[in-house]
Write a protein that holds these residues in place. Structure first.
Motif, PDB file in Angstrom:
ATOM      1  N   LEU A 266       0.827  -1.210   0.000  1.00  0.00           N
ATOM      2  CA  LEU A 266       0.000   0.000   0.000  1.00  0.00           C
ATOM      3  C   LEU A 266       0.863   1.262   0.000  1.00  0.00           C
ATOM      4  N   GLY A 267       1.975   1.241   0.708  1.00  0.00           N
ATOM      5  CA  GLY A 267       2.901   2.368   0.690  1.00  0.00           C
ATOM      6  C   GLY A 267       3.489   2.592  -0.685  1.00  0.00           C
ATOM      7  N   ALA A 268       3.824   1.504  -1.373  1.00  0.00           N
ATOM      8  CA  ALA A 268       4.374   1.612  -2.727  1.00  0.00           C
ATOM      9  C   ALA A 268       3.331   2.172  -3.694  1.00  0.00           C
ATOM     10  N   VAL A 269       2.087   1.757  -3.545  1.00  0.00           N
ATOM     11  CA  VAL A 269       1.010   2.284  -4.395  1.00  0.00           C
ATOM     12  C   VAL A 269       0.865   3.782  -4.170  1.00  0.00           C
ATOM     13  N   ARG A 270       0.857   4.205  -2.911  1.00  0.00           N
ATOM     14  CA  ARG A 270       0.756   5.646  -2.606  1.00  0.00           C
ATOM     15  C   ARG A 270       1.932   6.426  -3.170  1.00  0.00           C
ATOM     16  N   GLN A 271       3.141   5.897  -3.020  1.00  0.00           N
ATOM     17  CA  GLN A 271       4.331   6.567  -3.558  1.00  0.00           C
ATOM     18  C   GLN A 271       4.240   6.711  -5.071  1.00  0.00           C
ATOM     19  N   LEU A 272       3.859   5.633  -5.751  1.00  0.00           N
ATOM     20  CA  LEU A 272       3.768   5.679  -7.210  1.00  0.00           C
ATOM     21  C   LEU A 272       2.694   6.663  -7.648  1.00  0.00           C
ATOM     22  N   ARG A 273       1.556   6.677  -6.993  1.00  0.00           N
ATOM     23  CA  ARG A 273       0.497   7.645  -7.325  1.00  0.00           C
ATOM     24  C   ARG A 273       1.032   9.074  -7.220  1.00  0.00           C
ATOM     25  N   ARG A 274       1.757   9.348  -6.144  1.00  0.00           N
ATOM     26  CA  ARG A 274       2.310  10.687  -5.940  1.00  0.00           C
ATOM     27  C   ARG A 274       3.294  11.041  -7.064  1.00  0.00           C
ATOM     28  N   ILE A 275       4.144  10.100  -7.429  1.00  0.00           N
ATOM     29  CA  ILE A 275       5.114  10.324  -8.508  1.00  0.00           C
ATOM     30  C   ILE A 275       4.396  10.574  -9.830  1.00  0.00           C
ATOM     31  N   LEU A 276       3.363   9.793 -10.127  1.00  0.00           N
ATOM     32  CA  LEU A 276       2.612   9.964 -11.378  1.00  0.00           C
ATOM     33  C   LEU A 276       1.952  11.335 -11.449  1.00  0.00           C
ATOM     34  N   VAL A 277       1.379  11.774 -10.347  1.00  0.00           N
ATOM     35  CA  VAL A 277       0.708  13.082 -10.309  1.00  0.00           C
ATOM     36  C   VAL A 277       1.729  14.209 -10.395  1.00  0.00           C
ATOM     37  N   GLU A 278       2.756  14.161  -9.553  1.00  0.00           N
ATOM     38  CA  GLU A 278       3.767  15.227  -9.537  1.00  0.00           C
ATOM     39  C   GLU A 278       4.513  15.334 -10.862  1.00  0.00           C
ATOM     40  N   GLY A 279       4.764  14.196 -11.496  1.00  0.00           N
ATOM     41  CA  GLY A 279       5.503  14.189 -12.755  1.00  0.00           C
ATOM     42  C   GLY A 279       4.642  14.383 -13.986  1.00  0.00           C
ATOM     43  N   HIS A 280       3.325  14.469 -13.801  1.00  0.00           N
ATOM     44  CA  HIS A 280       2.393  14.641 -14.924  1.00  0.00           C
ATOM     45  C   HIS A 280       2.603  13.569 -15.993  1.00  0.00           C
ATOM     46  N   TYR A 281       2.755  12.322 -15.543  1.00  0.00           N
ATOM     47  CA  TYR A 281       3.012  11.228 -16.483  1.00  0.00           C
ATOM     48  C   TYR A 281       1.721  10.807 -17.176  1.00  0.00           C
ATOM     49  N   ASP A 282       1.831  10.622 -18.480  1.00  0.00           N
ATOM     50  CA  ASP A 282       0.703  10.132 -19.273  1.00  0.00           C
ATOM     51  C   ASP A 282       0.592   8.617 -19.188  1.00  0.00           C
TER      52      ASP A 282
END
Length: 186
Positions: free
Chosen positions: A78-94
């Motif tokens: 669950l921590g990894a999912v939260r971290q990845l979500r944050r990275i995707l949002v902050e990085g504006h990844y498509d």
């Protein structure tokens, strides 16, 4: 287009990891594309620094690390999912691209409700009678329930077996053959 290549590790480049590194390097040669790399493991693994330097030297602008050891358990997952979500949002990844069971399962959950799409590469034949432990069952269920996820198999057989393993429509799975760089044979 912004792409995040999420792989298990970069300290030891096996088949899928090598393809992830080479994909990031190649995509960054294309106009209008930025591909970054994210490793699930900590940066401290021996050999990681050399690959990171190679990626940065070859046009990859960002190489990041979740810092998660293997065998996450439920809380770590669950921590990894939260971290990845944050990275995707902050990085504006498509798009986030994965090729291994661990990163694919994490990404299948992380993209839910975001604008990012998930493309999962399949590098092996999956069969219900062989992949039936708890980890494989959760992987299968996660992929089946993730609507923003598309799949590609590295051969027609891998793609065909994935359709049967996951129970998805054939239109959700493409075949993209592995490429082999001829320089490895010189």
């Amino acid at each position: 287009m912004r792409i995040l290549i999420f792989t298990s590790q970069i300290h030891c480049l096996g088949g899928a990891e090598r393809l992830a590194v080479e994909l990031a390097e190649e995509l960054n040669r294309r106009p209008g594309v930025r591909a970054d790399v994210l490793s699930a493991l900590p940066e401290s693994f021996p050999g990681t620094e050399g690959v990171k330097e190679r990626l940065l030297r070859n046009g990859v602008r960002s190489v990041r690390f979740l810092g998660r050891p293997p065998g996450l358990g439920a809380r770590g997952f669950l921590g990894a999912v939260r971290q990845l979500r944050r990275i995707l949002v902050e990085g504006h990844y498509d798009v986030v691209e994965t090729s291994l069971m661990g990163p694919t399962t994490i990404a299948a959950w992380a993209v839910r409700g975001l604008g990012s799409r998930h493309v999962a590469g399949l590098h092996q034949v999956y069969q219900l009678n062989l992949q039936h432990d708890l980890r494989a069952v959760f992987f299968r269920w996660s992929c089946r329930k993730s609507s923003p996820t598309s799949f590609y198999g590295i051969s027609q057989e891998v793609a065909r077996r994935w359709i049967g393993f996951l129970g998805v429509q054939p239109k959700q799975v493409r075949t993209i053959y592995n490429s082999i760089q001829t320089c490895y044979f010189q």
